[in-house]
Write an enzyme that holds these catalytic residues in place. Structure first.
Site, PDB file in Angstrom:
ATOM      1  N   ASP A   1     -13.332 -66.549 -65.754  1.00 51.15           N
ATOM      2  CA  ASP A   1     -12.621 -66.153 -64.546  1.00 51.15           C
ATOM      3  C   ASP A   1     -13.557 -65.632 -63.463  1.00 51.15           C
ATOM      4  O   ASP A   1     -13.481 -66.039 -62.306  1.00 51.15           O
ATOM      5  CB  ASP A   1     -11.562 -65.080 -64.867  1.00 51.15           C
ATOM      6  CG  ASP A   1     -10.391 -65.674 -65.641  1.00 51.15           C
ATOM      7  OD1 ASP A   1     -10.514 -66.792 -66.168  1.00 51.15           O
ATOM      8  OD2 ASP A   1      -9.345 -64.991 -65.720  1.00 51.15           O
TER       9      ASP A   1
ATOM     10  N   ARG B   1     -12.292 -47.932 -64.434  1.00 52.48           N
ATOM     11  CA  ARG B   1     -12.348 -48.602 -63.135  1.00 52.48           C
ATOM     12  C   ARG B   1     -13.101 -47.820 -62.066  1.00 52.48           C
ATOM     13  O   ARG B   1     -13.860 -48.416 -61.285  1.00 52.48           O
ATOM     14  CB  ARG B   1     -10.930 -48.927 -62.643  1.00 52.48           C
ATOM     15  CG  ARG B   1     -10.141 -49.836 -63.570  1.00 52.48           C
ATOM     16  CD  ARG B   1     -10.950 -50.975 -64.067  1.00 52.48           C
ATOM     17  NE  ARG B   1     -10.201 -51.918 -64.885  1.00 52.48           N
ATOM     18  CZ  ARG B   1     -10.792 -52.784 -65.696  1.00 52.48           C
ATOM     19  NH1 ARG B   1     -12.111 -52.820 -65.813  1.00 52.48           N
ATOM     20  NH2 ARG B   1     -10.060 -53.623 -66.395  1.00 52.48           N
TER      21      ARG B   1
ATOM     22  N   ASP C   1      -5.197 -52.445 -61.953  1.00 53.39           N
ATOM     23  CA  ASP C   1      -6.641 -52.377 -61.804  1.00 53.39           C
ATOM     24  C   ASP C   1      -7.092 -52.638 -60.377  1.00 53.39           C
ATOM     25  O   ASP C   1      -8.027 -52.021 -59.884  1.00 53.39           O
ATOM     26  CB  ASP C   1      -7.322 -53.328 -62.778  1.00 53.39           C
ATOM     27  CG  ASP C   1      -7.281 -52.774 -64.196  1.00 53.39           C
ATOM     28  OD1 ASP C   1      -7.208 -51.538 -64.336  1.00 53.39           O
ATOM     29  OD2 ASP C   1      -7.302 -53.566 -65.143  1.00 53.39           O
TER      30      ASP C   1
ATOM     31  N   SER D   1      -4.157 -61.274 -72.929  1.00 55.43           N
ATOM     32  CA  SER D   1      -5.420 -60.940 -72.282  1.00 55.43           C
ATOM     33  C   SER D   1      -5.900 -59.575 -72.746  1.00 55.43           C
ATOM     34  O   SER D   1      -5.106 -58.734 -73.166  1.00 55.43           O
ATOM     35  CB  SER D   1      -5.263 -60.956 -70.767  1.00 55.43           C
ATOM     36  OG  SER D   1      -4.496 -59.861 -70.354  1.00 55.43           O
TER      37      SER D   1
END
Lengths: 409, 409, 409, 409
Positions: free
Chosen positions: D17, D97, D126, D180
């Site tokens: 990705d 993050r 996110d 995921s």
């Protein structure tokens, strides 16, 4: 997307801006417009709005007097909480939006409209309040916010558009207004332009609903407000409906210059803005409500209310009136108000409202308990020692550790 | 237990009551007494206290001017929080007790005393504040609270005791005082007797530090207060020490009748009491501090402060100044104050203090962001749509369920 | 004071300690004693208590099965809040006391008794819970707490007193019990003696209601709990009354070693204590309730509940069940529970209870909204940008100032 | 807008990705890309990322081991708060993050890049966390979120794009991944696809970091964790760096199946989502930290921490790590941790982590105070009476009114 909308209910004041919006909706969306004009006590006649709407070809014109509903179901529940945003603001604009949104949605449902539209700008809180309320009440509703969509962001372009579309532009609207105003039965707010520099005092002409304290009567005036179940029900002994009561307090407060506020506040959309608020009746009401609560609410109830108040106020300010959490907080607040009843007397004088006395058939105040002299045995001084000792026990233990390990305070 | 105590440090005002306590300690406990008299700005001369103590045979007489410490280390940190107890009370008495307790304990440690003693009664908050502070600072300290121990609970018995023990009784103390008073640099509080019926307005003669607003000057006065790191540092451009600054604001506020409060409050010991407070300088300071915060504090910081404020105020009111939780909240508050700096101008007039303007080198207010006209690109109106949509998403989902399951709001 | 009491209602277990209290009340107060013995699910037969009371000459003996009321009106409302004291304790003892106090007061009112009496010690929380509840329900009631009044503070003196007064002392009560136990349908708590050193692991024999996880079945067991309006109503599809349901969950949890807790907690009276708790059914119930809320509660509602939970739990722990503030919080909580309905499946295995799945006719969970793939148009990715931009606007402004004035984070 | 960007720093994992994003940035924005790949303990080798970046023509490739900084400056401060989102979630993704955003911004500043880019989707939290952090740290930074901009929203289109652009597509990425994953040293989270129906149990193969409790060792294992100033510093007596310590606890917890969580949570962007979390070390750490706090924190400090915890957790979850309010709360929390030191022993067994014992040189637990037997005089049972009486005084007054006015509870 635009072409899917067949009918829209517009919050229509009859003024220049919403008239332009009306035309723009007709033109851009090519849809039928239902106008909705509400009397929330803003002090303007509504019939001219009907005339203008008719002139613009509107078939379905709704004009409603919502003053009683506004005060009874929105203002009063909020005042039960002693709500103040950022410590000082009585939320006069915030509390009106959910009611307008509610009626917009209801009329849309009645008339089979696909959408509602409002005249709030893209920088303010009102768009949020209108739209969150609308979405909460009808998740399928569409909301059109022309100020976010069109390119008429400057005054000049707006006037141009009006003239091109045969919308009459009053002379005093040709130039720039020195500030913008919102009003309802609870307050008048002013902001923008001449008020944009927070280092500059607000000019006198901004104030519209309250006399300058210096021009207020030289003699104080007492007003007595009666309460039942947490809501004001009488003024100077006269029973009044919610809207009539707030109107009366507005007159009294306005006459004595009560309820002015010059504030820099934090908008939900992220910037600070400066506003001037006039809330004459509401200011009196807050003092009175706190006064009657002071003798009728238990300490535990009162402190819990104080603790959650800022959150409750923030919810209303941010537009979450129709949210489960506001309703949960309201349930908590309302639960406390059953015996919040009695009378409070307030002195109005040159810009201030001071509580003078309070009385209640449900008073929790006990002279016998509090008197310095020995009472009738309900209070034993020796109890205080044990009370302090056990409240202090953990602090002693904590202090002993500090002594032991040598840390500073 | 009494006979174990060899030396006690007494909070001594020089007045009749603490003189009787002094004698009573000497007689009942047979112990040496160290007197401690502090100037916290109560406005009384301290030398007479020395004379009286000497006359009663005290060897170790401590008289201290604590005004700067009081304002700098107690009043100012509290004002950083905008602390109000029960929505309105500026905590003038509450904030003075921990400092007195701290000095009592320190002097006890210096002089090898076993105990400290105070003149607070068994029904009030002050006993709690003194004793919790003392226990927190020195877990081994003993506290003597004569009002809870002796049988001199009535005025007559007290006067009898004084006369039997050659303690001079001033003429005006023979009869019943119509109310009792506590004062320091932050405020004057009055309570008891003529004030015990909350349905009766407080008589004029109760007020001592502020002029009746009706007698205040007919012309408003502007005062500009400068701030650094959340604390006031100047008045009308003149840098002043903390105590000098508060003294100046007291003069200004007192002259204009600012800072009166008539309150029924909830005591920590469990009953409601009615007090009249005069906090002229503090009232101005609160308005000013909120004003400077309004342009220098971020919204998240400001709202968090508002949310925890009632708890912080309650801790101070209840006597928990020296507690880990108050210190933790102080750390939170102080963390927010670094850039709370600038100037605020307040208008004083006939009992009210209204903010007029504010300015700061650290201002977070942006005219460019807030202006109605299109700004310089920092704000995109279209962002508001997404903002509202996602804030409303859960409300839509919630509203859809309500529609589906048929429940009312 | 003692001689004024003519009749007292005693919370009587039939055990040695309350039998001694019974005798002591008869002797010291010379008053009639009404015994009250309640079945709250502690797992003891009640008839022996009746026999003993009769033997001691009691005329008015009350024995009641309160299990359904206990779970329905106390345990379940508390679980609606997901209440945990100090992050982990399910309040098993705390929640039982108000009910016992309520019945004591009601029986006192029915029988014209002046006082109620309990066997809680002077160091624990239970005395506070009993007495605050009693005072709240009947302000005129007197409470006798023998453990604070008599001089039988040591085991030896207690046994002596029993023998002198012909109270049978079971063999196993002659020596020191290695720890003390409290039990009801919600939990079993153990504390004291062998548990007093928090550095020592609790010995195996302390646990009474749950099997050691190591001895629990090697095969996990699934249990499905049904909810309506926030309360559990069925287990594995079978509708059960509140008490029957909790009993069933206790069996399941106990069998799998679920619900053990070894805790040092802070008592309301000021010291830390160490307890071992076993709450098998309650532990499952908490997981299940959180699970069903996770799909049926709106975020705003859920977060508000989480925010006020610690305060709600502290009120119950401290004995304020019958207080206006607990009732206000309950109103808030209950308001949220209307659609908390559906089924949750939990896996029980060797000491743990893990949520496996949940389903509800009122679910607010939407696969369409959350799916990674493009949904059906209810969510526009572009909305996120505006959402973030406006949430970040104040942070940008704040960050810009920091860059400008050079401060660190 | 796109063409103004000359250089962008991309958070690059080396996976398919972000490789597509890399190419897309090069193509669509025509700008230079700096890749940033961080080791936060996700358990993947970083060198392949370097190779891929080189292959795609990247000149400036940054690869950093941030594990120590991650645990020391982000994970540990958060654990001082015992932070749990929605009562159960340990915030493993949320806390990573801000650190990545911080480094992206710093590298952008070092390299003169105009923008940063990330691979988070338009529906998740996110994106919010990355962007709010970035804006707070550098208000001028631009953020590119390809998932919100491009039209590659489906797997097929993504693979097509990769193939057209010579980006190697691993075989196992050709089809749809069944869910995921996000991982770092604190946790592994799984969501999407097979997990989207919350009524379906998570399949076994979802779990990656923890063994199935049923497969875990049949013998429990004790682990002792040492703390200093609120942070874990040793495991079984061995001093370890923050990252090494968490790694060790992960091994231990993973081996015993500790730290699995199956949760439906409320995303900040407005929908509910279902995730499966594995936080083996963190789960142990929370139990241990609460354990050491239980004997070293004063009650007032502990309860204040519990009260603000949900808000603190929500701030982190929502992406406001770099906000003044999070920093203020951190100051409050950190203030409490000075003496949070000592050792805690935990038993790990078949999916659970139970506290067994705790000890501290700074313990506030006192056996002398708590013992059932008479202590050494530090606690007077009679104090409890006064304590209860005054705590109950307001409840009595309140109860008396209820009796008088005839209202129900």
């Amino acid at each position: 997307m635009a072409n899917e909308i067949k009918k829209v209910v517009l919050a229509y004041s009859g003024g220049l801006d919403t008239s332009i919006i009306l035309k723009w909706l007709q033109t851009e969306y090519g849809c039928e417009v239902v106008t909705f004009t509400a009397d929330l006590g803003q002090g303007e006649e509504l019939e001219p709005a009907r005339k203008k709407a008719e002139m613009m070809g509107i078939k379905d014109i709704r004009i409603e007097d919502l003053r009683e509903e506004f005060v009874r179901d929105f203002v009063f529940p909020m005042f039960r909480a002693n709500a103040l945003y950022e410590g000082v603001y009585l939320l006069g604009t915030s509390i009106a939006r959910p009611l307008i949104a509610k009626r917009l949605v209801e009329i849309a449902e009645e008339t089979g409209a696909d959408a509602v539209a409002h005249g709030a700008t893209g920088k303010g809180n009102d768009q949020v309040r209108f739209e969150l309320s609308a979405y909460a009440l009808n998740p399928a509703i569409r909301v059109i916010a022309p100020w976010r969509e069109w390119d008429l962001q400057s005054r000049t372009r707006l006037i141009d558009y009006a003239e091109k579309n045969q919308i009459p532009v009053p002379k005093d609207k040709r130039g720039e207004a020195p500030f913008s105003v919102d009003a309802n039965l609870l307050h008048t707010s002013s902001e923008g332009k001449v008020l944009e520099d927070p280092a500059e005092a607000a000019p006198d002409y901004v104030y519209q609903r309250t006399v300058d304290p210096e021009q207020a009567p030289d003699t104080p005036e007492l007003v007595t407000i009666g309460f039942e179940k947490g809501d004001a029900v009488s003024v100077n002994g006269e029973k009044l409906s919610p809207a009539a009561l707030l109107t009366r307090l507005n007159e009294l407060g306005g006459k004595h210059g009560v309820g002015r506020l010059d504030l820099v506040e934090n908008r939900f959309v992220g910037m600070k803005s400066r506003g001037v608020y006039e809330t004459p009746g509401g200011t009196i009401l807050l003092v009175a409500h706190r006064g009657i609560e002071s003798i009728t609410l238990d300490r535990g109830a009162a402190h819990l209310k104080d603790d959650i108040m800022p959150r409750y106020a923030e919810l209303i300010y941010n537009g979450f009136w129709f949210s489960p959490e506001r309703e949960m907080l309201q349930a908590l607040i309302d639960k406390s108000q059953e015996y919040v009843a009695g009378e409070v007397t307030i002195k109005l004088y040159k810009g201030s409202a001071h509580l003078v006395s309070r009385t209640s058939p449900y008073s929790l105040y006990s002279e016998d308990l509090v008197t310095f002299e020995e009472g009738t045995g309900t209070y034993d001084h020796h109890d205080a020692e044990g009370f302090i000792k056990l409240n202090g026990l953990r602090l002693k233990t904590y202090g002993a550790r500090r002594k032991r390990v040598g840390g500073g305070r």
